[in-house]
Enzyme design. Structure first.
Site, short mmCIF file in Angstrom:
data_model
loop_
_atom_site.label_atom_id
_atom_site.label_comp_id
_atom_site.label_asym_id
_atom_site.label_seq_id
_atom_site.Cartn_x
_atom_site.Cartn_y
_atom_site.Cartn_z
N ASP A 207 40.51 8.60 100.19
CA ASP A 207 41.35 8.16 101.30
C ASP A 207 42.16 9.35 101.81
O ASP A 207 42.70 10.12 101.00
CB ASP A 207 42.33 7.06 100.85
CG ASP A 207 41.79 5.66 101.11
OD1 ASP A 207 40.60 5.56 101.45
OD2 ASP A 207 42.55 4.71 100.95
N ASN A 215 47.57 10.25 113.81
CA ASN A 215 47.17 9.63 115.07
C ASN A 215 48.37 9.33 115.96
O ASN A 215 48.34 9.56 117.18
CB ASN A 215 46.39 8.34 114.81
CG ASN A 215 44.95 8.58 114.41
OD1 ASN A 215 44.35 9.57 114.84
ND2 ASN A 215 44.39 7.69 113.61
N ASP A 224 40.50 12.37 115.00
CA ASP A 224 39.05 12.57 114.96
C ASP A 224 38.72 13.97 114.46
O ASP A 224 37.77 14.17 113.69
CB ASP A 224 38.45 12.36 116.35
CG ASP A 224 38.49 10.90 116.79
OD1 ASP A 224 38.77 10.03 115.94
OD2 ASP A 224 38.25 10.64 117.98
N ASP A 250 39.58 6.01 107.60
CA ASP A 250 39.87 7.28 106.93
C ASP A 250 39.40 7.24 105.48
O ASP A 250 39.97 7.90 104.61
CB ASP A 250 41.38 7.59 106.99
CG ASP A 250 42.22 6.53 106.29
OD1 ASP A 250 41.71 5.41 106.05
OD2 ASP A 250 43.39 6.82 105.97
#
Length: 336
Positions: A207, A215, A224, A250
């Protein structure tokens, strides 16, 4: 008897003038066949030809060529007459009750002695017929070869399209790693190989730590970018025989096949540490990334769900203990 079969090609004997055919048939013996009786079989040695007076013969070929029906006034077997001992090229079966005339070696002997010019005509027409037949055969072979090439090309393109479609269906578009569907398909196969070979299999779940703030602060394009950079790092730290998957936003899964526990744990620690050293340069910022990892080894009796659940429990342990950690088989691995 009516038939939808195409009319057969004219034979060499049929090409002779009628008076010549009559002279040859004058010496022929009569033969009666009942429906279903076999006149001759493919590969039988032959020494005679036949004229069909009444009824229908079905000619069967073993090379896949369409069967033919021959009826009254038609002929077959000239080659066996002129070259006795040559094997028949087809099987002839009476479709109905048939009346035939058998033109054998006695007829040739008589023609040779009494009417050599007729024998010459028969030989000439047979040679001409063979030339035409060979040309037709070559044309047919070229046609079949072309059809086969088209079929093989179609099958190749279809297979490539199916493989490409299947690959796309199992590939994550953003990172170009495999996806969860691929993991679900391949994990049982990795387990089967590990059980059969006795060599180990490690499963890692990864993770990205605090991915949402990336973000929120820098935008989804930055997120991204992070995922793509991580995918490249994972590829550089694993082998071609390992399996790398992005299984969520993720979240990643890594299968390390053919490995013992200690080397697998060391490789996982190396990946986790390499991520911690990674810097991603963005406009106006340099992003530092860390990941939490949970790892486990395949054990006999495991199914895929149990194996993933055990790795997930280790991942949870790493996240609960401050993130940027590797937990292995339910125990935290000290950071070197």
């Amino acid at each position: 008897m009516k038939s939808t079969d195409a009319p057969p090609a004219r034979t060499a004997f049929a090409r002779l003038p009628s008076d010549v055919r009559d002279a040859v048939l004058h010496t022929a013996e009569e033969l009666q066949l009942r429906a279903g009786e076999v006149l001759f079989r493919q590969n039988d040695a032959g020494d005679s030809m036949y004229s069909i007076e009444e009824g229908v013969l079905r000619i069967l070929f073993e090379n896949g060529e369409k069967p033919k029906l021959l009826g009254a006034g038609q002929f077959l077997g000239e080659i066996s007459l002129l070259a006795p001992g040559v094997n028949r090229t087809a099987t002839a079966i009476a479709e109905t009750d048939c009346s035939l005339r058998v033109i054998g070696q006695r007829t040739l002997d008589q023609l040779r002695a009494e009417r050599p010019e007729l024998l010459c005509l028969l030989l000439q027409e047979t040679c001409a017929y063979l030339v035409v037949s060979e040309r037709d055969l070559l044309d047919d072979l070229r046609k079949r070869n072309s059809e086969l090439e088209h079929t093989l090309d179609y099958l190749r393109r279809t297979r490539e399209e199916l493989e490409a479609t299947d690959l796309l269906a199992q590939t994550d578009e953003l990172t170009r790693l495999y996806n969860r569907r691929c993991l679900n398909t391949q994990l049982p196969k990795f387990m089967q190989r590990a059980e059969a070979s006795g060599r180990g299999l490690a499963v890692l779940l990864v993770d990205v730590d605090r991915f949402k703030p990336i973000n929120d602060t820098h935008g989804h394009s930055a997120g991204d970018r992070v995922l793509r950079e991580l995918a490249q790092l994972f590829k550089s730290r694993t082998r071609n025989t390992d399996l790398l998957c992005r299984i969520g936003g993720d979240e990643f899964a890594i299968l390390l096949g053919g490995t013992r526990e200690a080397p697998a744990r060391d490789r996982a620690a190396n990946i986790q540490q390499s991520v911690a050293e990674l810097e991603i340069h963005m406009p106006g910022a340099v992003l530092g990334i860390t990941v939490s990892m949970g790892g486990t080894m395949f054990q006999l009796g495991d199914n895929a769900d149990v194996l993933i659940e055990r790795a997930d429990e280790s991942l949870y342990l790493a996240k609960e203990n401050g993130r940027n950690q590797l937990a292995w088989m339910g125990q935290l691995v000290p950071t070197p």
